[in-house]
Scaffold this motif. Structure first.
Motif, PDB file in Angstrom:
ATOM      1  N   LEU A  58       0.842  -1.194   0.000  1.00 28.61           N
ATOM      2  CA  LEU A  58       0.000   0.000   0.000  1.00 28.61           C
ATOM      3  C   LEU A  58       0.876   1.242   0.000  1.00 28.61           C
ATOM      4  O   LEU A  58       2.016   1.205   0.447  1.00 28.61           O
ATOM      5  N   LEU A  59       0.322   2.322  -0.518  1.00 25.59           N
ATOM      6  CA  LEU A  59       0.973   3.625  -0.372  1.00 25.59           C
ATOM      7  C   LEU A  59       0.733   4.045   1.074  1.00 25.59           C
ATOM      8  O   LEU A  59      -0.375   4.392   1.460  1.00 25.59           O
ATOM      9  N   LYS A  60       1.808   3.947   1.875  1.00 23.39           N
ATOM     10  CA  LYS A  60       1.657   4.132   3.317  1.00 23.39           C
ATOM     11  C   LYS A  60       2.200   5.499   3.686  1.00 23.39           C
ATOM     12  O   LYS A  60       3.407   5.708   3.682  1.00 23.39           O
ATOM     13  N   ILE A 105       0.839  -0.313  -6.530  1.00 24.70           N
ATOM     14  CA  ILE A 105       0.266  -0.534  -5.187  1.00 24.70           C
ATOM     15  C   ILE A 105      -1.103  -1.214  -5.257  1.00 24.70           C
ATOM     16  O   ILE A 105      -1.734  -1.237  -6.306  1.00 24.70           O
TER      17      ILE A 105
ATOM     18  N   TRP B 220       7.462   7.587  -7.291  1.00 25.74           N
ATOM     19  CA  TRP B 220       7.416   6.201  -6.817  1.00 25.74           C
ATOM     20  C   TRP B 220       8.783   5.763  -6.305  1.00 25.74           C
ATOM     21  O   TRP B 220       8.902   5.167  -5.230  1.00 25.74           O
ATOM     22  N   TYR B 223       9.353   7.404  -3.030  1.00 18.38           N
ATOM     23  CA  TYR B 223       8.554   6.772  -1.975  1.00 18.38           C
ATOM     24  C   TYR B 223       9.209   5.467  -1.522  1.00 18.38           C
ATOM     25  O   TYR B 223       9.354   5.196  -0.335  1.00 18.38           O
ATOM     26  N   THR B 227      10.331   4.680   2.383  1.00 23.26           N
ATOM     27  CA  THR B 227       9.528   3.782   3.213  1.00 23.26           C
ATOM     28  C   THR B 227      10.394   2.654   3.783  1.00 23.26           C
ATOM     29  O   THR B 227       9.946   1.828   4.554  1.00 23.26           O
TER      30      THR B 227
END
Lengths: 427, 255
Positions: A58-60, A105, B220, B223, B227
């Protein structure tokens, strides 16, 4: 879209969200409708894995990392001197849709620091989910954080758009919470969880009677506990966990080894290693409770408040209960098969299917995928050769350890080889 | 003496071969694709002609012996393209026809266990493709992805992508096997394309793909980096989940 600015916000707000370990995208029943975008009908998909080996499904992100609270264990605590940022609702929607269309995602996991108050924050989270569902016809997975203290009306609304809701209790014991987050109260965590549970129960009963009931949080609720931040025992963690599973029908409890992020002397200091082995043992225990029919009191109790680090909890239980073994794999029921060390749920089912055709021997078991290096001391099968020596638990443990290779060997330390390897021939 | 049965490489061809085995009561056989056949002095050879009628008869008859699910597993095993898999499929079918019981769950039989293991590998690869396909938006608004799966799993992925991306045109192209799937907002069709090598060069991205495509790829990538928790670094686990052979098609791992 101003891509540079978004990129900067994304860095800050992904950084702040990554300590939430839940990445599940399964268990929902939301189908694609009216030729819209997305489907979360099937199993979860891990689209990628970060360099720490954790799944990216998921895009968290956080909606914002501004926060009015000052919880010692949290990176976004008020007193921490870090860059702050906040997404606009539309920005989160655009990111989610564009990432989803490219198959990066499964959906969105949106959490937030608490700004102004609980309800104000919860409203903004709901606004994102609502926009995705109603304006973009998005049927992908949405996981929203329930903000502790949010009102019942908002929690009711959140569940209409989200697949999963979660509220992190973070600290397993109330005394730990008092120490590390004095402004927070256990009751505030429980309130939204209770509401969501009741809504799900109500949804399920209405579903039986009425044709059209709007679906409510189809993937259920989960929570997370930080491990190793407040000196709690494994028993305290797992008893809390079992309580939450039972009282709130949770789908999952996650265990997150504390990652030192502060010089606060109430916490392990920066540079202390993350307790990954302990985390692993807790997850194994969690699985034994959910899929192997164990009761938490069998695994952890007054005499054994902590799990053994060098062997898995099932083996540890079996060694304490040698009087129940060996069992005959060709006769034992599923419940008992699941309790044999080295025998997983899949092998157990394969055994039950295969033994209808013929009695199984060591060779069959090996091919089916049973970890015989552990299992052989606890079972008998269609074969004249099996372990006959009467060994004590300590002897068995040492034997098994000397014949296995744990990926955690370096964390456990060298094992002494006290006994010879067993001489087992397959028939 | 063994008989070498040569078939055209299609699933229909393989089922026609099974028909032939029963029709002529072949005892010892080995099934190979036309392009894999190597002549030798000792064995007899027979070329099998695909026949949809005969193939259908075999496929239908199987329903009386095994479940629909087990039949699908045979098809999946076929898609593995592993050397010798045809023989195992034929043996499985012979076992099924010869037995009074549903044999599909007899995991103590080596052929059945073997097929179930191959199916597991194929399923895993199919699932990987559900995960690792990375679409890029072209100038004419088609979401385009290239893949190179270990097994020929693309036919298995079709439903998943059709249900998920119902409102966007997409192409998934298997570069290794030189065919792809195209969804035109209504149906999925099989296509073959001449693919320009240049589409996978970074500097050509803007020639083929939409203006914002590169921007989203950067977001992307960014990200993905943020993360990650550095203090939990675990490279071996990372590589186990995302084996290096897939990296060149993964936006976040390309650089």
């Amino acid at each position: 879209m101003n891509f540079d600015r978004i990129n900067e916000k994304l860095s800050i707000l992904a950084d702040a969200a990554k300590y939430d370990v839940s990445c599940s995208s399964s268990g929902s029943k939301r189908q694609n409708k009216n030729k819209g975008l997305g489907n979360s009908d099937g199993m979860g998909i891990c689209h990628s894995y970060t360099e720490d080996g954790r799944c990216v499904s998921l895009l968290k992100i956080l909606l914002t990392n501004h926060c009015i609270f000052d919880c010692a264990y949290c990176v976004t605590r008020k007193s921490n001197d870090i860059k702050r940022a906040a997404f606009k609702v539309q920005e989160v929607v655009d990111l989610t849709i564009n990432f989803y269309r490219r198959n990066y995602i499964e959906g969105l996991f949106l959490s937030s620091g608490i700004f102004k108050n609980a309800d104000y924050t919860m409203e903004r989270l709901i606004a994102v989910a609502k926009k995705l569902r109603e304006e973009e016809n998005f049927n992908g997975y949405i996981h929203l954080k329930s903000i502790p203290g949010a009102s019942d009306e908002l929690m009711r609304e959140a569940g209409l758009y989200a697949d999963r809701l979660s509220v992190n209790i973070e600290i397993p014991t109330e005394k730990g919470l008092k120490l590390l987050a004095p402004e927070k109260d256990r009751k505030d965590f429980i309130k939204p969880m209770e509401k969501v549970k009741n809504e799900i129960v109500q949804y399920k009963s209405e579903k039986k009677l009425l044709k059209k009931v709007p679906i409510y949080a189809p993937a259920g609720q989960s929570t997370q506990m930080i491990v190793g931040a407040s000196g709690e025992t494994d028993a305290e963690i797992m008893y809390t966990s079992a309580y939450f599973y039972k009282s709130f029908n949770l789908k999952r409890v996650y265990y997150s080894g504390y990652i030192p992020i502060s010089y606060d002397d109430r916490l392990p200091s920066i540079g202390t290693s993350v307790p990954v082995l302990r985390e692993n043992r807790l997850y194994q225990t969690d699985w034994l409770l959910r899929f192997y029919g164990f009761d938490v009191r069998e695994l952890l109790n007054k005499e054994h408040p902590n799990l053994e680090s060098d062997i898995d909890p099932k083996l540890s239980w079996a060694l304490r209960n040698l009087n129940q073994f060996p069992i005959d794999v060709n006769k034992a029921d599923l419940r008992m098969l699941l309790r044999v060390p080295g025998l997983g749920a899949k092998s157990a089912h394969k055994i039950i299917n295969a033994r209808k055709f013929r009695k199984l021997n060591w060779e069959n078991l090996k091919l089916i995928g049973v970890a015989l290096n552990r299992a052989k001391y606890f079972i008998t099968c269609e074969s004249r050769v099996f372990e006959t020596k009467d060994r004590t638990a300590a002897q068995l443990k040492s034997l098994i350890l000397s014949n296995s290779n744990s990926k955690f060997r370096k964390d456990i330390g060298p094992q002494l080889n006290l006994f010879d390897a067993p001489n087992l021939k397959t028939a | 003496m063994k008989t070498i049965l040569i078939y055209d490489g299609s699933f229909e061809g393989l089922l026609s071969t099974v028909f032939y085995i029963y029709e002529y009561q072949i005892d010892q056989f080995s099934v190979v694709k036309t392009e894999e056949y190597v002549a030798n002095f000792f064995d007899k050879k027979e070329e099998i002609i695909s026949n949809s009628n005969k193939a259908n008869r075999v496929w239908k008859a199987l329903s009386t012996k095994i479940s629909a699910n087990a039949k699908r597993k045979l098809y999946k095993a076929f898609l593995s393209e592993l050397p010798g898999i045809e023989n195992k499929i034929c043996h499985f079918i012979q076992l099924a026809f010869a037995s009074k019981y549903k044999i599909e769950k007899d995991f103590s039989n080596p052929t059945i266990l073997e097929i179930s293991k191959v199916v597991k590998m194929v399923d895993r690869e199919k699932h990987r493709m559900d995960a690792f396909v990375r679409f890029r938006q072209t100038k004419d608004n088609i979401y385009f992805a290239t893949i190179e799966p270990d097994f020929n799993v693309l036919p298995l992925n079709s439903d998943h992508f059709r249900e998920r991306y119902a409102d966007q045109k997409w192409i998934i192209y298997d570069v290794k096997r030189k065919y792809g799937l195209f969804y035109n907002l209504n149906t999925v069709t099989t296509i073959t394309l001449e693919i320009d090598e240049a589409i996978n060069n970074k500097q050509n991205e803007l020639t083929f793909f939409s203006d914002t495509e590169v921007e989203f790829q950067q977001l992307w990538g960014n990200y993905f980096e943020h993360t990650n928790i550095k203090s939990r670094k675990n490279t071996s686990l990372h590589i186990k989940h995302v084996p290096k052979r897939y990296w060149k098609y993964l936006t976040e791992k390309k650089n």
